[in-house]
Design a protein around this motif. Sequence first.
Motif, PDB file in Angstrom:
ATOM      1  N   TRP A 101       5.446   8.560   4.559  1.00  0.00           N
ATOM      2  CA  TRP A 101       4.361   8.040   5.190  1.00  0.00           C
ATOM      3  C   TRP A 101       5.027   8.231   6.574  1.00  0.00           C
ATOM      4  O   TRP A 101       3.927   8.287   7.426  1.00  0.00           O
ATOM      5  CB  TRP A 101       4.445   6.954   4.505  1.00  0.00           C
ATOM      6  CG  TRP A 101       4.598   6.644   3.064  1.00  0.00           C
ATOM      7  CD1 TRP A 101       5.192   6.416   1.885  1.00  0.00           C
ATOM      8  CD2 TRP A 101       3.056   7.586   2.192  1.00  0.00           C
ATOM      9  NE1 TRP A 101       4.409   6.389   0.837  1.00  0.00           N
ATOM     10  CE2 TRP A 101       3.411   7.212   0.607  1.00  0.00           C
ATOM     11  CE3 TRP A 101       2.278   8.610   2.836  1.00  0.00           C
ATOM     12  CZ2 TRP A 101       2.309   7.908  -0.438  1.00  0.00           C
ATOM     13  CZ3 TRP A 101       0.345   8.837   1.542  1.00  0.00           C
ATOM     14  CH2 TRP A 101       1.780   8.888   0.392  1.00  0.00           C
ATOM     15  N   PHE A 142       3.554  -0.168   4.885  1.00  0.00           N
ATOM     16  CA  PHE A 142       2.952  -0.095   5.414  1.00  0.00           C
ATOM     17  C   PHE A 142       2.386  -0.327   6.568  1.00  0.00           C
ATOM     18  O   PHE A 142       2.593  -0.397   7.916  1.00  0.00           O
ATOM     19  CB  PHE A 142       1.598   0.073   4.661  1.00  0.00           C
ATOM     20  CG  PHE A 142       0.485  -0.019   5.396  1.00  0.00           C
ATOM     21  CD1 PHE A 142      -0.576   1.222   5.654  1.00  0.00           C
ATOM     22  CD2 PHE A 142      -0.576  -1.042   6.213  1.00  0.00           C
ATOM     23  CE1 PHE A 142      -1.626   1.291   6.976  1.00  0.00           C
ATOM     24  CE2 PHE A 142      -1.638  -1.209   6.251  1.00  0.00           C
ATOM     25  CZ  PHE A 142      -2.231   0.011   7.017  1.00  0.00           C
ATOM     26  N   TRP A 200       0.343  -0.977   0.227  1.00  0.00           N
ATOM     27  CA  TRP A 200      -0.003  -0.151  -0.206  1.00  0.00           C
ATOM     28  C   TRP A 200       0.743   0.679   0.081  1.00  0.00           C
ATOM     29  O   TRP A 200      -0.081   2.542  -0.293  1.00  0.00           O
ATOM     30  CB  TRP A 200      -1.279  -0.103   1.479  1.00  0.00           C
ATOM     31  CG  TRP A 200      -2.573  -1.012   0.879  1.00  0.00           C
ATOM     32  CD1 TRP A 200      -2.334  -1.950  -0.135  1.00  0.00           C
ATOM     33  CD2 TRP A 200      -2.791  -1.303   2.185  1.00  0.00           C
ATOM     34  NE1 TRP A 200      -3.136  -2.831   0.532  1.00  0.00           N
ATOM     35  CE2 TRP A 200      -4.506  -1.959   1.342  1.00  0.00           C
ATOM     36  CE3 TRP A 200      -3.028  -0.421   3.309  1.00  0.00           C
ATOM     37  CZ2 TRP A 200      -5.210  -3.166   2.459  1.00  0.00           C
ATOM     38  CZ3 TRP A 200      -3.906  -1.246   3.846  1.00  0.00           C
ATOM     39  CH2 TRP A 200      -5.001  -2.080   3.558  1.00  0.00           C
ATOM     40  N   LEU A 201       1.883   0.982   0.597  1.00  0.00           N
ATOM     41  CA  LEU A 201       2.498   2.347   0.403  1.00  0.00           C
ATOM     42  C   LEU A 201       4.129   2.441  -0.026  1.00  0.00           C
ATOM     43  O   LEU A 201       5.463   2.460   0.483  1.00  0.00           O
ATOM     44  CB  LEU A 201       2.857   3.293   2.124  1.00  0.00           C
ATOM     45  CG  LEU A 201       1.778   3.012   2.491  1.00  0.00           C
ATOM     46  CD1 LEU A 201       1.351   3.778   4.084  1.00  0.00           C
ATOM     47  CD2 LEU A 201       0.876   4.331   2.020  1.00  0.00           C
TER      48      LEU A 201
END
Lengths: 327, 283
Positions: B254, B74, B63-64
């Motif tokens: 992030w 993530f 996802w990240l």
Amino acid sequence: MSVLVVDDLRTSLQINGGEYHAVREISFSIEEGETLAVVGESGCGKSMLAMSIMRLLPSVASITAGRILLDSLPIEAVSETGMERVRGAKIGMVFQEPMTALNPVLTVGEQISEPLRDHLGLSRREARKAAIGLMEKVRIPSAASRYSSYPHEFSGGMRQRVVIALAIACHPRLLIADEPTTALDVTVQRQILDLLDVLRTEGKMGMLLITHNLGIVAGHADRVAVMYGGDLVESATVTDLFRNPAHPYSRALLASLPRVDRDLSELASIPGRVPTLVNMPDGCRFMDRCPHAMEKCNSMPPPADVGDANLHMVRCWLYVQGGEHAA
Amino acid sequence: MSAVVTPRHRVARLAPGRIAIVAGVAIMAVVIFAAVFAPIIAPHDPYAQSMLARFRPVSAEYWLGTDQFGRDTFSRILYGLQITLWTAFASTALAMVCGTAIGILSGYHGGRVDRWVSAANDLLMSFPQMVAGIIIVALLGPGITNLIIAIAITAFPAFYRMARSAALALRERDYIDACRVLGYSDIRIIVRHLLPETLDDIIIVATLWLATAVRTESSLAFIGLGAPPPAATLGGLVRDGFDNLLDYPGLAIWPSLAILIVMIGLNLVGDGLRDANDPRATA
């Protein structure tokens, strides 16, 4: 039997290396069921006397001489933690200001339960029951439902009743009431004083009533002790003192009282003011304001044992053999 | 978490402070949920390295993205959140308990003891918080427990001062004198009559200091004094991401965003509580 005997008590303040006597050579006793009123102007040592009996003096003050017997127990011999078991249990105290003498964040019932649990070791449930009983005893209406009320929901008079309930919770031998009605309405004053009378008789307590209201003294005390500048200047039964005040200060005090039965255009007042502790004269402390002051008053304080200590005691050179005149 | 359905017209009438505290609580609920259930939520093992999956971009699987060892960013943020929040809560709780206890005792007792303890506290407070943190971690050595102790020490003065000043003010109250006259011991007076009144303020300070603790933890981790690798903490992730900042900025951004969200959540809650408790605030 004497509930309280105070013998030659001296309490001194240590300020900047100097020693000042806030309470000087005071002796008196209170019998079971008796009320002794202590009267005097602000700063004459009344509260200092009460705090000496409680042994709750500020750090600069200390008892330098004398004995205090509470129910035959010499309190100077009691340890500091021992005093925690005496205060609240053997001595109860009612304060001047009921608005601030209660914790605002605890319910009234919780506060009355606390000394019961602390001193008498009651369980939470027993204490609750006993607290409601006490609230009824001090005539708080619908006590059971008021148990969970907070102090701010009570009027001044009701709060003073709570303070009284706290003071008598553990059946003390001595009740000290430090101007218990000064902050209250006149009508409420009467109720509170009558309540104190009833509780004192019922509980066979001795009461030390500190006040500067001579009207209260006349109606609610058995004997009076007049204090001036830390000295006990006169003590007598109430009737005796009001009829034949001996000390010039007592006479001046009574003369300054407004009376209903006489038409006075002006109230008598006492010239000058109480000397501060630092400026206390060596001799008689009332000398500067006394109309009868003599040479002798300046040099030496008058002896305390003039007259019969139990009947009518006065501390003034006027009444010593060889004094100029016995007025 | 159950969603509270509120009619629109009522939302509009909520005071701005109330919206803030509701938002703060919502953010923190999500964050704490994510941290606690990280092992269940995380799609990958945060420590599993894969040379084949290095520097992957954002995708349905990662996802990240992934870092230089092929670890899922993530998942690492979720685990990092766990360590960071635990460190922050534990250190704040430690500082709160010690600071409040010593502060109340010192303020209630007064006199010489109070003067000396306050002087020591002032000395501690005169160090900038980060400097104090660095010195203490350097002295104690690495490890999460030492990190918690270090952050607790830097947070101690805030609680000490708060509790001391409250005790100083309260001990002059008539009802505290009344307690002495009733023969209560000092311990009883402190626990039953002083502590409950200071607790409101202490808890508000604690919420605000949680945010500071998160920041301190992240800062210490960023300069390499945090939890030792391979443990992931938010600050440590930012630091790791810095190595490839120009090529893969997401690796630092992030976790930074995660720190930001936690900080915003904690501050909203803290400020909201403070405003709600402020007697001067108009309702």
